[in-house]
Design a protein around this motif. Structure first.
Motif, PDB file in Angstrom:
ATOM      1  N   ARG A 176      43.803  26.716  40.556  1.00  0.00           N
ATOM      2  CA  ARG A 176      44.023  25.795  41.671  1.00  0.00           C
ATOM      3  C   ARG A 176      43.237  24.510  41.468  1.00  0.00           C
ATOM      4  O   ARG A 176      42.131  24.535  40.914  1.00  0.00           O
TER       5      ARG A 176
ATOM      6  N   ASP B  80      42.596  26.466  50.853  1.00  0.00           N
ATOM      7  CA  ASP B  80      42.566  27.921  50.928  1.00  0.00           C
ATOM      8  C   ASP B  80      41.296  28.411  51.616  1.00  0.00           C
ATOM      9  O   ASP B  80      41.330  29.366  52.402  1.00  0.00           O
TER      10      ASP B  80
ATOM     11  N   HIS C 168      41.195  30.681  55.194  1.00  0.00           N
ATOM     12  CA  HIS C 168      40.585  32.007  55.210  1.00  0.00           C
ATOM     13  C   HIS C 168      39.305  32.080  56.035  1.00  0.00           C
ATOM     14  O   HIS C 168      38.751  33.173  56.201  1.00  0.00           O
TER      15      HIS C 168
END
Length: 387
Positions: free
Chosen positions: A35, A43, A47
């Motif tokens: 990534r 992300d 999360h």
């Protein structure tokens, strides 16, 4: 394993932010093999605990008032969708703009702006409270997920975009991310666009929620040119359309008109100033914006919502109770820090009232009401009690 595609392969504009030339993270970490840095930021935000809590935090209507009203979570997702669409049209970095959009409300209190106002009043003697600064505080310090550091350790560009505004006296204590508020420079175009996508989302979706709630009526909104123009067009194309579809179709077209205007005006400003790098964007006047006629229409819609929806007697009654919840909680914990959970009680030893504000700001609507009951302070908040 293949490395994530380089930003250049995505055909970004020269003025777009690139993860490869990011100013980096507060703490050094190895790059991800799969990534880009901005994808990783997105992300981490999705999360984190604070992001999940947004599902139960007020946008306009408290969480239990109806399953179909927006919450801070659905609002953040809607902002990200609008911002990504604009980013694609301007060849900006979609990963960065999505990360900023998803994180912009992480520091919001329970009960929306009423909760923020109450907490700011409680914290007046301790530096005040502002949800925008709190969002940065969440990603820099309060999230505890990683072994090597507090916070999410996001890239500078993401943190910069989260901090939309800041008073100079507070900016001085924020290091590099506060520097632009002292020098008069701008953030990245991704940050500028995310801020405007936020305004597009909340104005138009508050219209939808306001109509759904019955607190405002279509007839009132016909005085708002942006709404009336789109509604007339919908009725012309679909004469037999039902009211629910009429509202949804009108709102959708309002958002589209605003996005198209923003794209056109921003492209015009970019062409005029011809920035060839992110640094050139920072040195220019604000490049993302609406045309002057559309700014006027947006302002008229915002004034309408402020008077007719946000100050509606039924909304005001709930928000007055919400302010009382936050105030009672703060005063109780200030009198007796021992009533705080151990983790937060220990933080008051070094941070004082700021630790109390951190705890309250992190609450969801329903948890705040439960905490009030736990402390024996409930029983007078009928407008907030879930049925």
């Amino acid at each position: 394993m293949a490395l994530p595609p380089d930003d250049a392969a995505r055909q970004l504009a020269p003025y777009a932010a690139r993860s490869a030339t990011s100013r980096g993270r507060r703490f050094d970490e190895p790059d991800s093999p799969t990534r880009s840095a901005f994808q990783r930021d997105r992300d981490r935000i999705v999360h984190c605990t604070a992001f999940r809590r947004l599902e139960y935090k007020t946008q306009v209507f408290v969480n239990h008032e109806g399953d179909l009203f927006r919450t801070r979570l659905t609002h953040s997702i809607e902002v990200a969708q609008i911002a990504r669409s604009i980013a694609r049209g301007l060849a900006l970095n979609e990963d960065l703009i999505e990360a900023i959009s998803l994180a912009h409300d992480l520091g919001h209190t329970p009960f929306g702006h009423a909760g923020q106002d109450a907490l700011d009043t409680c914290m007046r003697a301790h530096g005040g409270f502002e949800h925008n600064l709190q969002s940065l505080r969440v990603v820099d310090e309060l999230e505890q997920r990683y072994g090597g550091f507090d916070g999410l350790n996001l890239c500078f560009e993401t943190r910069e975009g989260i901090l939309k505004h800041c008073a100079p006296q507070l900016a001085r204590g924020l290091g590099d991310v506060g520097e632009r508020f002292l020098s008069g420079r701008q953030p990245s175009l991704e940050a500028q666009v995310a801020n405007l996508a936020d305004a597009i989302a909340y104005n138009n979706h508050d219209v939808d929620d306001g109509l759904r709630s019955g607190l405002i009526a279509i007839e009132q909104l016909l005085a708002i040119d942006l709404f009336a123009r789109q509604m007339r067009e919908v009725r012309r194309e679909h004469p037999a359309i039902g009211e629910r579809r009429l509202v949804s179709e009108t709102t959708r077209r309002m958002i589209n008109e605003l996005v198209v205007d923003l794209l056109g005006e921003t492209a015009r400003r970019i062409a005029s100033h011809a920035p060839d790098s992110v640094d050139a964007v920072r040195a220019a006047p604000p490049l993302a914006g609406f045309s002057e006629p559309m700014r006027d229409e947006q302002a008229k819609l915002k004034r309408f919502l402020n008077v007719e929806l946000y100050r509606h007697p039924k909304v005001s009654a709930v928000m007055d109770d919400a302010k009382r919840v936050v105030t009672l909680l703060f005063e109780a914990f200030e009198r007796d820090p021992g009533a705080l959970p151990d983790e937060h009680r220990l933080r008051t030893e070094s941070l004082g009232a700021r630790a109390i504000a951190d705890y309250i700001a992190g609450m969801t609507d329903r948890f705040a009401i439960k905490e009030l009951a736990r402390l024996g302070l409930g029983g007078t908040l009928a407008t907030l009690e879930p049925t």
